[in-house]
Scaffold this motif. Structure first.
Motif, PDB file in Angstrom:
ATOM      1  N   ILE A 120       0.389  12.577  11.698  1.00 32.61           N
ATOM      2  CA  ILE A 120       1.391  13.481  10.397  1.00 32.61           C
ATOM      3  C   ILE A 120       1.080  14.984   9.953  1.00 32.61           C
ATOM      4  O   ILE A 120      -0.159  14.622  11.271  1.00 32.61           O
ATOM      5  N   ASP A 121       2.010  15.218  10.880  1.00 36.90           N
ATOM      6  CA  ASP A 121       2.295  17.160  10.916  1.00 36.90           C
ATOM      7  C   ASP A 121       1.608  17.265   9.333  1.00 36.90           C
ATOM      8  O   ASP A 121       2.234  16.869   8.792  1.00 36.90           O
ATOM      9  N   VAL A 122       0.647  18.574   9.163  1.00 36.54           N
ATOM     10  CA  VAL A 122       0.334  18.775   8.189  1.00 36.54           C
ATOM     11  C   VAL A 122       0.154  20.318   8.446  1.00 36.54           C
ATOM     12  O   VAL A 122       0.506  21.269   9.163  1.00 36.54           O
ATOM     13  N   ASP A 123       0.532  21.163   7.095  1.00 37.17           N
ATOM     14  CA  ASP A 123       0.191  22.700   7.003  1.00 37.17           C
ATOM     15  C   ASP A 123      -1.405  22.793   7.661  1.00 37.17           C
ATOM     16  O   ASP A 123      -2.275  22.006   7.239  1.00 37.17           O
ATOM     17  N   PRO A 124      -1.820  24.310   7.592  1.00 33.96           N
ATOM     18  CA  PRO A 124      -2.836  24.669   8.639  1.00 33.96           C
ATOM     19  C   PRO A 124      -3.397  25.046   6.333  1.00 33.96           C
ATOM     20  O   PRO A 124      -2.770  24.926   5.557  1.00 33.96           O
ATOM     21  N   GLY A 125      -4.958  24.590   6.458  1.00 34.35           N
ATOM     22  CA  GLY A 125      -5.646  24.424   5.384  1.00 34.35           C
ATOM     23  C   GLY A 125      -6.257  22.994   4.159  1.00 34.35           C
ATOM     24  O   GLY A 125      -6.497  22.105   5.275  1.00 34.35           O
ATOM     25  N   SER A 126      -6.534  23.316   3.161  1.00 35.91           N
ATOM     26  CA  SER A 126      -7.382  21.848   2.554  1.00 35.91           C
ATOM     27  C   SER A 126      -6.441  20.745   2.451  1.00 35.91           C
ATOM     28  O   SER A 126      -5.086  20.868   1.768  1.00 35.91           O
ATOM     29  N   HIS A 127      -6.721  19.533   2.019  1.00 33.04           N
ATOM     30  CA  HIS A 127      -5.432  19.111   1.662  1.00 33.04           C
ATOM     31  C   HIS A 127      -5.892  17.295   1.343  1.00 33.04           C
ATOM     32  O   HIS A 127      -7.410  17.247   1.073  1.00 33.04           O
ATOM     33  N   VAL A 128      -5.466  17.477   0.497  1.00 27.75           N
ATOM     34  CA  VAL A 128      -6.326  15.659  -0.798  1.00 27.75           C
ATOM     35  C   VAL A 128      -5.015  14.312  -0.475  1.00 27.75           C
ATOM     36  O   VAL A 128      -3.888  14.188  -0.271  1.00 27.75           O
ATOM     37  N   VAL A 129      -6.089  13.625   0.850  1.00 31.85           N
ATOM     38  CA  VAL A 129      -4.907  12.064   1.410  1.00 31.85           C
ATOM     39  C   VAL A 129      -5.184  10.911   0.174  1.00 31.85           C
ATOM     40  O   VAL A 129      -6.720  10.433  -0.469  1.00 31.85           O
ATOM     41  N   VAL A 130      -4.444  10.290  -0.206  1.00 29.04           N
ATOM     42  CA  VAL A 130      -4.488   9.234  -1.265  1.00 29.04           C
ATOM     43  C   VAL A 130      -3.900   7.679  -0.630  1.00 29.04           C
ATOM     44  O   VAL A 130      -2.725   7.964  -0.302  1.00 29.04           O
ATOM     45  N   VAL A 131      -4.491   7.104  -0.590  1.00 28.19           N
ATOM     46  CA  VAL A 131      -3.837   5.411  -0.573  1.00 28.19           C
ATOM     47  C   VAL A 131      -3.978   4.988  -1.588  1.00 28.19           C
ATOM     48  O   VAL A 131      -5.230   3.914  -2.218  1.00 28.19           O
ATOM     49  N   ALA A 176       0.996  -0.901  -0.097  1.00 25.61           N
ATOM     50  CA  ALA A 176       0.269   0.148   0.307  1.00 25.61           C
ATOM     51  C   ALA A 176       1.192   1.023  -0.136  1.00 25.61           C
ATOM     52  O   ALA A 176       2.171   1.111   0.650  1.00 25.61           O
ATOM     53  N   GLU A 177       0.576   2.230  -0.452  1.00 24.68           N
ATOM     54  CA  GLU A 177       1.158   3.884  -0.464  1.00 24.68           C
ATOM     55  C   GLU A 177       0.345   4.601  -0.902  1.00 24.68           C
ATOM     56  O   GLU A 177      -0.663   5.024  -0.860  1.00 24.68           O
ATOM     57  N   LEU A 178       0.354   5.953   0.116  1.00 22.61           N
ATOM     58  CA  LEU A 178       0.338   7.094   1.045  1.00 22.61           C
ATOM     59  C   LEU A 178       0.665   8.034  -0.178  1.00 22.61           C
ATOM     60  O   LEU A 178       1.750   8.436  -0.053  1.00 22.61           O
ATOM     61  N   SER A 179      -0.304   8.858  -0.143  1.00 18.58           N
ATOM     62  CA  SER A 179       0.445  10.975  -0.480  1.00 18.58           C
ATOM     63  C   SER A 179      -0.570  11.248  -0.137  1.00 18.58           C
ATOM     64  O   SER A 179      -1.788  11.203   0.340  1.00 18.58           O
ATOM     65  N   ILE A 180       0.046  12.275  -0.063  1.00 12.91           N
ATOM     66  CA  ILE A 180      -0.256  13.558   1.046  1.00 12.91           C
ATOM     67  C   ILE A 180      -0.358  14.666  -0.260  1.00 12.91           C
ATOM     68  O   ILE A 180       0.602  15.152  -0.215  1.00 12.91           O
ATOM     69  N   ASP A 181      -1.635  15.286  -1.011  1.00  8.12           N
ATOM     70  CA  ASP A 181      -1.343  16.601  -1.721  1.00  8.12           C
ATOM     71  C   ASP A 181       0.066  16.031  -2.665  1.00  8.12           C
ATOM     72  O   ASP A 181       0.716  16.999  -3.135  1.00  8.12           O
ATOM     73  N   GLY A 182      -0.613  14.914  -3.338  1.00  8.65           N
ATOM     74  CA  GLY A 182       0.782  14.225  -4.360  1.00  8.65           C
ATOM     75  C   GLY A 182       1.823  14.183  -3.966  1.00  8.65           C
ATOM     76  O   GLY A 182       2.601  14.064  -5.067  1.00  8.65           O
ATOM     77  N   ASN A 183       2.133  14.576  -2.632  1.00  5.24           N
ATOM     78  CA  ASN A 183       3.782  14.072  -2.113  1.00  5.24           C
ATOM     79  C   ASN A 183       3.488  13.090  -1.129  1.00  5.24           C
ATOM     80  O   ASN A 183       2.920  12.586  -0.478  1.00  5.24           O
ATOM     81  N   PRO A 184       4.270  11.893  -1.922  1.00  6.19           N
ATOM     82  CA  PRO A 184       4.105  10.448  -1.671  1.00  6.19           C
ATOM     83  C   PRO A 184       5.288  10.327   0.441  1.00  6.19           C
ATOM     84  O   PRO A 184       6.164  11.273   0.702  1.00  6.19           O
ATOM     85  N   ARG A 185       4.336   9.626   0.927  1.00  2.00           N
ATOM     86  CA  ARG A 185       4.918   9.856   2.350  1.00  2.00           C
ATOM     87  C   ARG A 185       4.470   8.088   2.547  1.00  2.00           C
ATOM     88  O   ARG A 185       4.000   6.689   2.292  1.00  2.00           O
ATOM     89  N   PRO A 186       5.340   8.085   3.676  1.00  2.00           N
ATOM     90  CA  PRO A 186       5.464   6.360   4.413  1.00  2.00           C
ATOM     91  C   PRO A 186       4.260   5.969   5.478  1.00  2.00           C
ATOM     92  O   PRO A 186       3.683   7.036   6.073  1.00  2.00           O
TER      93      PRO A 186
END
Length: 324
Positions: free
Chosen positions: A162-173, A146-156
């Protein structure tokens, strides 16, 4: 609140002193022969960047101070880079810069401005950590790979928030051909939970070829033309023969022509029947499209391939017969 910078005039003077006086102590890294011209350029860029920072023009300030850091690396630059990132709402990057300042080796003797930069970085990091939003991601149905990305950036795959900046985000697995996506909003100092369920991938069924239907439509069209021509000839011949008949009695010499007219009529009827059967069968084949396969199961493919449709032409009847 983050600890703000000192008054502008003092900061500019302190920064200049940190760069010019005791250059080895002004940086956590050894002075690798940096020229005086590079130091002067760095001082000018940093001073301008700090002025922009105090005016709230964080993007411009960041660019100037980053250029100063490229020319001459100094903790005083890096602390202002972190502050500019905070001003831009890029809190996660700012945290990384503060942590870098906290972990880098320090010389025993430091200029006051450098010592103040390290102290400010530690204080501001503590305040910043309380502001950074966190997202807890729960993934249901994931397996190895399985692979995860937040705002198009791959994450483990996360073991915790997970720390994120304030605002809207998209998480995809993604996991093979399975995929789940969620949008969420993060607020300073808050924690948000996101749940993603990996459903089975919907795979389109591969349809069979349209060629058989097209062939049958062509046959139907040709048969229609033949039927129309032979039917027209038959009617014309019958009309001609009827003109020779008197009171329903026709000359015996016209028998051959009468038989020919009847044959034309029969041919017309049969070809029209064939045309109708071909068109009906073609429509069925165009809709059913036998011969396709499904990527989900082999049973569906076998079922589609087992469909057999035959035209049926009989006296007074036109139709199709199918076997499934």
């Amino acid at each position: 609140m983050l600890v703000g910078p000192r008054p502008l005039t003092f900061v500019a003077v302190a920064l200049a002193a940190a760069i010019v006086v005791n250059s080895e102590a002004a940086s956590a890294q050894p002075d690798a022969g940096t020229s005086q011209a590079a130091k002067d350029a760095a001082r000018e860029l940093a001073t301008k960047g700090i002025e922009l920072y105090h005016k709230g023009r964080f993007a411009e300030a960041l660019e100037q101070i980053q250029q100063a850091e490229e020319r001459y690396a100094a903790p005083t630059h890096r602390v202002y880079i972190a502050r500019c990132l905070v001003g831009l709402g890029r809190l996660v990057e700012a945290k990384a810069m503060y942590e870098r300042l906290g972990s880098e080796p320090r010389p025993r003797e430091m200029a006051p401005a450098v010592r103040d930069a390290y102290g400010a970085a530690a204080t501001e990091l503590t305040a910043l950590e309380a502001r950074i939003p966190k997202v807890a991601i729960a993934i249901v149905g994931a397996s190895t790979g399985a692979e995860l990305s937040i705002d198009g950036n791959p994450r483990p795959l996360p073991a915790g928030p997970i720390d994120v900046d304030p605002g809207s985000h998209v998480v995809v697995v993604t996991n093979g051909e399975r995929r789940a996506e969620r949008r969420f909003s993060a607020v300073e100092g808050a924690k948000v939970e996101v749940r993603l369920e990996l459903a089975e991938a919907v795979q389109e069924e591969e349809q069979g070829s349209l060629v058989p239907a097209i062939v049958l439509f062509s046959v139907g069209g040709a048969a229609t033309v033949v039927g129309a021509v032979t039917g027209g000839l038959s009617l014309a011949k019958v009309s001609e023969l009827e003109e020779r008949c008197v009171d329903g009695h026709c000359p015996a010499s016209d028998q051959d022509e009468a038989d020919f007219a009847e044959a034309l009529g029969t041919t017309s009827t049969v070809t029209f029947a064939v045309a109708g059967a071909a068109v009906v069968t073609g429509i069925v084949l165009a809709v059913v499209r036998p011969g396709g396969s499904s990527a989900n199961t082999g049973a569906a493919a076998t079922s589609a391939k087992s469909i057999v449709i035959d035209p049926v032409v009989a006296p007074g009847f036109i139709g199709v017969r199918g076997r499934f």
